[in-house]
Design an enzyme around this catalytic site. Sequence first.
Site, PDB file in Angstrom:
ATOM      1  N   CYS A 246      12.149  16.240 -28.311  1.00 53.17           N
ATOM      2  CA  CYS A 246      12.711  16.751 -27.059  1.00 53.17           C
ATOM      3  C   CYS A 246      13.463  15.633 -26.317  1.00 53.17           C
ATOM      4  O   CYS A 246      14.505  15.204 -26.778  1.00 53.17           O
ATOM      5  CB  CYS A 246      11.619  17.405 -26.221  1.00 53.17           C
TER       6      CYS A 246
ATOM      7  N   HIS B 229       9.137  21.566 -30.408  1.00 53.85           N
ATOM      8  CA  HIS B 229       7.896  20.793 -30.304  1.00 53.85           C
ATOM      9  C   HIS B 229       6.935  21.083 -31.453  1.00 53.85           C
ATOM     10  O   HIS B 229       6.165  22.047 -31.388  1.00 53.85           O
ATOM     11  CB  HIS B 229       7.220  21.084 -28.957  1.00 53.85           C
TER      12      HIS B 229
ATOM     13  N   GLU C 256       4.305  19.598 -32.136  1.00 56.83           N
ATOM     14  CA  GLU C 256       2.915  19.294 -31.757  1.00 56.83           C
ATOM     15  C   GLU C 256       2.218  20.469 -31.068  1.00 56.83           C
ATOM     16  O   GLU C 256       1.010  20.434 -30.851  1.00 56.83           O
ATOM     17  CB  GLU C 256       2.882  18.066 -30.829  1.00 56.83           C
TER      18      GLU C 256
END
Lengths: 190, 315
Positions: free
Chosen positions: A79, A166, A168
Amino acid sequence: MRVSVIDNGGQWTHREWRVLKYLGVETKIVPNDTPVSQLNGLDGLVLSGGAPRVGIDPEKMGRNGEYLDAFYAPILGICAGHQFMAKHLGGDAAPAKVPEFGKSVVEIHQPDVLFQGLPNRFEVWESHNDEVTILPRDFVALASSQNCDVQAMRHRDRPLFGLQFHPEVEDTQFGADIFRNFLKLCENPK
Amino acid sequence: MMFDAKAFIAEQVGTIRKAVPGKAIIACSGGVDSTTAAVLASRALGDRLLAVYVDTGLMRKDETADVSKTLNELAVQHRILLAADEFFDALRGITDPERKRIIIGNKFIELFEREASPFGAEYLVQGTIAPDWIESGGQLRDRIKTHHNVAGLPERMKLRLCEPLRDLYKDEVRATARALGIRVAERQPFPGPGLAVRIVGEVTPERVAIVREASAIVETEIQAAAASGAMVLPWQYFAVFLPVQTVGVHGDLRVYGHTVAVRAVHSVDGMSATYSKIPHDVLDRISVRITNEVKGVNRVVYDLSNKPPATIEWE
């Protein structure tokens, strides 16, 4: 293996740390003003996301530029980390025409080790106001979504990777696989 | 490598013992986080620990009785404070969600300090978990909301903090709670500021009563549907009071009543979430019951937002 997470103030910085920990990596969250000399001995770095405009405001990105210039092992920018990577290395990042929040779908159009073993389309979680608008020279775009052209990029020669989405986040499909692929590179940098 | 609850428990009991040389109180809401922190701290400190539960008047139906039972079962030394009037007074006229959270955080500390001094405690143990401090922001990180136990703390505090669960998410806290044999390990999350952040606009005893009843219906119906196999039990499910009045008709009579939003999400860690795909007949039962049983409500809506862009709670 030791991979640290550079904290650029993201909501999911600590999630990156958790995913790495779950993958058996020795990991720490470190402030983004940590001198690169203190990162000696690490096998890789993750540059976290951050609040709006952070990725395009060099003031707030601390020493991220130093890491991109002088760190010797693979780097994964996520990001804001990805946007800053583009901007710092000669491309550009700016407010997105259509920001993306939450669920989105990415399409991989350039196979890469980072996406090894993954389908060409999968669901990801987004949260960004800015985006990469100009790819730096020596970088290849790897994936896009309906509203964002550069969802993933990598340097042609150096082990530098950027992701707009993302990996994660729990709701992103194959997120842990992407980290696993990145860790393989950290283990065996080309 | 997954989370190793047994190793975590052993490590934290040692850490708390070292961090707290004297006496401590623990702020215990009866939820998974603070109950887990209470049991860890109790193992580390024994009778040097006093758990304090505050009935803020913003609790769910039968919550105080239930928490008292849990703390008795776990043999944690505790006190229950009834402080509803104090909270309602402090919240009178307040509509901004951040102000609500800060007022409640400050009020909690005031009460804890009042309890700490006769007990001789210098430390406050809290069940703060990762999303609490992440979302509270600070330095580079933007503040999404003031978690009462982090950014809601007063600037000057006499008690020193000890937060054994700071690096855990809810799923990891649950794993720890299970390993400790805590009955409430699977209980759904409930925010510290309680029903105050499930009332959009001013918090009044009447509105609390409405959202409390509506929430009890949401919980009963969803739990029953999940138990019957009609749906998966969501991670979190509750009602929100909206100060939006709309027109209805009750027995040929015009009414102008309030709205209740039903929220149910699936999540693992609370840091991202998807709204639950609840079968329509379950939503139907919830709607019919709320609009018939809860006075002052003539409309029910279902929240279809994920996190992000929304958060799970409305405030």
